[in-house]
Motif scaffolding. Structure first.
Motif, PDB file in Angstrom:
ATOM      1  N   GLU A 157       0.811  -1.220   0.000  1.00  0.00           N
ATOM      2  CA  GLU A 157       0.000   0.000   0.000  1.00  0.00           C
ATOM      3  C   GLU A 157       0.844   1.271   0.000  1.00  0.00           C
ATOM      4  N   ARG A 158       2.096   1.134  -0.433  1.00  0.00           N
ATOM      5  CA  ARG A 158       2.959   2.301  -0.619  1.00  0.00           C
ATOM      6  C   ARG A 158       3.175   2.511  -2.108  1.00  0.00           C
ATOM      7  N   LEU A 159       3.139   3.765  -2.547  1.00  0.00           N
ATOM      8  CA  LEU A 159       3.384   4.088  -3.944  1.00  0.00           C
ATOM      9  C   LEU A 159       4.882   4.201  -4.186  1.00  0.00           C
ATOM     10  N   MET A 160       5.333   3.533  -5.243  1.00  0.00           N
ATOM     11  CA  MET A 160       6.747   3.537  -5.627  1.00  0.00           C
ATOM     12  C   MET A 160       6.868   4.122  -7.030  1.00  0.00           C
ATOM     13  N   LEU A 161       8.071   4.558  -7.355  1.00  0.00           N
ATOM     14  CA  LEU A 161       8.371   5.108  -8.681  1.00  0.00           C
ATOM     15  C   LEU A 161       9.649   4.461  -9.182  1.00  0.00           C
ATOM     16  N   VAL A 162       9.623   4.002 -10.415  1.00  0.00           N
ATOM     17  CA  VAL A 162      10.775   3.353 -11.033  1.00  0.00           C
ATOM     18  C   VAL A 162      11.157   4.153 -12.265  1.00  0.00           C
ATOM     19  N   GLY A 163      12.444   4.377 -12.441  1.00  0.00           N
ATOM     20  CA  GLY A 163      12.888   5.143 -13.599  1.00  0.00           C
ATOM     21  C   GLY A 163      14.343   4.911 -13.914  1.00  0.00           C
ATOM     22  N   LEU A 164      14.760   5.363 -15.104  1.00  0.00           N
ATOM     23  CA  LEU A 164      16.145   5.291 -15.539  1.00  0.00           C
ATOM     24  C   LEU A 164      16.848   6.595 -15.183  1.00  0.00           C
ATOM     25  N   LEU A 165      17.935   6.495 -14.456  1.00  0.00           N
ATOM     26  CA  LEU A 165      18.756   7.649 -14.124  1.00  0.00           C
ATOM     27  C   LEU A 165      19.952   7.656 -15.065  1.00  0.00           C
ATOM     28  N   THR A 166      20.070   8.724 -15.862  1.00  0.00           N
ATOM     29  CA  THR A 166      21.133   8.808 -16.861  1.00  0.00           C
ATOM     30  C   THR A 166      21.979  10.041 -16.599  1.00  0.00           C
ATOM     31  N   LYS A 167      23.287   9.814 -16.431  1.00  0.00           N
ATOM     32  CA  LYS A 167      24.244  10.905 -16.268  1.00  0.00           C
ATOM     33  C   LYS A 167      25.454  10.597 -17.128  1.00  0.00           C
ATOM     34  N   ASN A 168      25.759  11.542 -18.015  1.00  0.00           N
ATOM     35  CA  ASN A 168      26.823  11.343 -18.988  1.00  0.00           C
ATOM     36  C   ASN A 168      26.523  10.079 -19.792  1.00  0.00           C
ATOM     37  N   ALA A 169      27.379   9.053 -19.717  1.00  0.00           N
ATOM     38  CA  ALA A 169      27.137   7.819 -20.462  1.00  0.00           C
ATOM     39  C   ALA A 169      26.674   6.691 -19.568  1.00  0.00           C
ATOM     40  N   ALA A 170      26.465   6.983 -18.284  1.00  0.00           N
ATOM     41  CA  ALA A 170      26.064   5.939 -17.330  1.00  0.00           C
ATOM     42  C   ALA A 170      24.547   5.926 -17.185  1.00  0.00           C
ATOM     43  N   THR A 171      23.998   4.715 -17.110  1.00  0.00           N
ATOM     44  CA  THR A 171      22.554   4.525 -16.956  1.00  0.00           C
ATOM     45  C   THR A 171      22.314   3.514 -15.847  1.00  0.00           C
ATOM     46  N   CYS A 172      21.343   3.830 -14.977  1.00  0.00           N
ATOM     47  CA  CYS A 172      21.033   2.940 -13.869  1.00  0.00           C
ATOM     48  C   CYS A 172      19.547   3.017 -13.550  1.00  0.00           C
ATOM     49  N   VAL A 173      18.983   1.909 -13.075  1.00  0.00           N
ATOM     50  CA  VAL A 173      17.578   1.870 -12.664  1.00  0.00           C
ATOM     51  C   VAL A 173      17.487   2.260 -11.188  1.00  0.00           C
ATOM     52  N   CYS A 174      16.604   3.220 -10.883  1.00  0.00           N
ATOM     53  CA  CYS A 174      16.442   3.707  -9.514  1.00  0.00           C
ATOM     54  C   CYS A 174      15.011   3.479  -9.024  1.00  0.00           C
ATOM     55  N   ILE A 175      14.874   3.256  -7.729  1.00  0.00           N
ATOM     56  CA  ILE A 175      13.583   3.036  -7.083  1.00  0.00           C
ATOM     57  C   ILE A 175      13.349   4.172  -6.093  1.00  0.00           C
ATOM     58  N   TRP A 176      12.165   4.778  -6.180  1.00  0.00           N
ATOM     59  CA  TRP A 176      11.790   5.885  -5.299  1.00  0.00           C
ATOM     60  C   TRP A 176      10.494   5.539  -4.586  1.00  0.00           C
ATOM     61  N   GLU A 177      10.312   6.110  -3.412  1.00  0.00           N
ATOM     62  CA  GLU A 177       9.096   5.895  -2.635  1.00  0.00           C
ATOM     63  C   GLU A 177       8.460   7.236  -2.299  1.00  0.00           C
ATOM     64  N   LEU A 178       7.126   7.307  -2.401  1.00  0.00           N
ATOM     65  CA  LEU A 178       6.405   8.544  -2.112  1.00  0.00           C
ATOM     66  C   LEU A 178       6.227   8.697  -0.609  1.00  0.00           C
ATOM     67  N   GLN A 179       6.702   9.820  -0.076  1.00  0.00           N
ATOM     68  CA  GLN A 179       6.538  10.126   1.337  1.00  0.00           C
ATOM     69  C   GLN A 179       5.161  10.745   1.571  1.00  0.00           C
TER      70      GLN A 179
END
Length: 465
Positions: free
Chosen positions: A353-375
């Protein structure tokens, strides 16, 4: 001779019956031979033929049969077994274990009447706890067990159990008219066929609830609901008006299971929406989105709606935030929540019952998947996890796109694609564990399939469309 042969056959048949019933012959003094087999020896002195009946599990072609006849006068046509020549046997632990099993076979046969009185409710409770693949193997035993999926009491047993790890229903670029099921528990792909789905048009999985998956054809005209495990199927009635633009679709249960009914909601960019109720089997137009919500509604169609109890949450692109709809009260709400910087391919998810957010974090040539949670207090996103760095190195310097293939019960599947690769991974928001998904291949083949889209669902053998 014919009479003697008939008597011999009858005697051997009796021996075989004794062996089958688990009886053992009387023990005899051990012989000096080192052979590991014991034999019942029969012989007629008028003939040179010998018959040897093995009495142990292991036999050898090198074993010989000793001929023993009792002293005294005997009619020449009569065969008598005077004693059993039994060789000393060195039994291993495995032999002793097997002997114990064979000795209990008779008891098991004698207890058939007891097992027939086994309480049916306890039987259903045990069967409901079987893993899904094992349950469908279990159904194939007999008609009575196969009919369990239509039992209301068995359905209640399944409903009372905690929800299992979700499965994922996906379709591939190579074959959009058939689905591929992924079971994270066994890390195996299954290839079901839903014969009732139309074959001449592309049908996409849009949402799920209670073990059912909701499909919509690519022309946004017809809705279908099916249980991918049991092929239970329903084509929903035509909508009251047609919408040619793209729509977002959500699905919830009326109660704890599909027996209480379910609802399907679609909403368009111009604010129009309808709700389908399976109990009444009709679409209901409840009006348009309230005027305080700016039109057109710019929905993020790459992000599937998230269901928490009876409320559906949709992701907005402008203004950035979340749009919610309560299936019971019929109320819409809008939350303006700016997204984290430098994120792309955003998608909503839920865990406990918590809302999460998933997205691609891109900086320069690096890419990573990040997980966020809504406070809940500040209505701001907080980063809680990201993909291991060693995995991120695989995407370095590549133009990567991400697509969420479904999310249920804190588990989500992500597809990471570029020109050179198509990686599937799962993420568990409770254990914070990242796992690689094995490639999906053609049944009985080696060709690897590319996953196009999908949705997560809780597998249920009793869910009825």
């Amino acid at each position: 001779m014919e009479e003697e042969l008939a008597m011999l056959k009858q005697f051997i048949g009796q021996l075989q019956e004794l062996l089958h019933n688990g009886s053992h012959p009387p023990s005899s003094p051990p012989s000096s031979s080192s052979s590991s087999s014991s034999f019942i020896v029969l012989h007629n002195p008028h003939y040179h033929n010998r018959w040897c009946s093995p009495f142990t599990e292991e036999t050898s072609t090198d074993d010989s049969c000793d001929i023993l006849m009792a002293p005294g006068k005997r009619p020449p046509g009569i065969f008598n077994m005077l004693e059993t020549v039994k060789q000393p046997v060195k039994r291993s632990r495995k032999d002793k274990k097997n002997q114990g099993k064979s000795s209990t076979e008779g008891d098991g046969n004698m207890d058939q009447e007891i097992w027939q009185e086994f309480p049916h409710d306890l039987f259903e409770s045990v069967v409901s706890r079987l893993p899904i693949p094992k349950f469908f193997q279990f159904r194939a035993v007999c008609r009575k067990w196969n009919a369990l999926i239509d039992s209301d009491s068995f359905s209640r047993c399944c409903t009372d159990l905690p929800q299992t790890i979700p499965w994922f229903y996906t379709i591939t670029h190579e074959n959009v008219n058939s689905g591929q099921l992924y079971d994270p528990s066994s890390e195996k792909w299954h290839h079901p066929i839903i014969p009732s789905l139309p074959k001449k048009t592309i049908v996409l999985p849009m949402a799920s609830a209670g073990g059912l998956v909701c499909f919509l054809d690519i022309g946004h005209r017809n809705f279908y609901v099916s249980n991918p495990l049991t092929k239970s199927f329903r084509e929903l009635p035509a909508r009251s008006f047609k919408v040619w633009s793209r729509v977002a679709v959500g699905m919830t249960l009326n109660g704890n299971s599909t027996s209480d009914g379910y609802k399907v909601l679609w909403v368009g960019c111009e604010g129009e929406y309808e709700v389908y109720d399976s109990l009444s089997n009709v679409w209901t137009k409840r009006g348009t989105i309230p005027s305080n919500i700016k039109l057109p509604v710019l929905l993020n169609f790459k992000s599937q709606p998230v269901a928490i109890q009876t409320t559906l949450y949709f992701m907005l692109t402008e203004p950035e935030g979340i749009l919610s709809y309560d299936m019971v009260s019929g109320k819409w709400k809008q939350y303006v929540i700016p997204g984290p910087p430098d994120l792309s391919d955003l998608t909503l998810a839920e865990c406990g019952e918590r809302l999460m957010l998933v997205g691609l974090l891109t900086k320069n040539a690096a890419t990573c998947v990040c997980i966020w949670e809504l406070q809940k207090m500040t209505l701001l996103w907080k980063e809680v996890d990201r993909m291991p760095n060693i995995w991120c190195l695989e995407f370095y310097g590549k133009h990567v796109r991400m697509n969420c293939l479904g999310n249920k019960g804190c588990l989500m599947m992500l597809s990471l694609r570029s020109r050179q690769m198509n990686r599937l991974i799962t993420y568990n928001a409770v254990t914070r564990e990242w796992s690689k998904v094995p490639g999906c291949t053609v049944p009985r083949g080696r060709k690897r399939l590319w996953i196009a889209c999908g949705t997560a669902f809780h597998p249920s053998p009793t869910a009825r469309a």
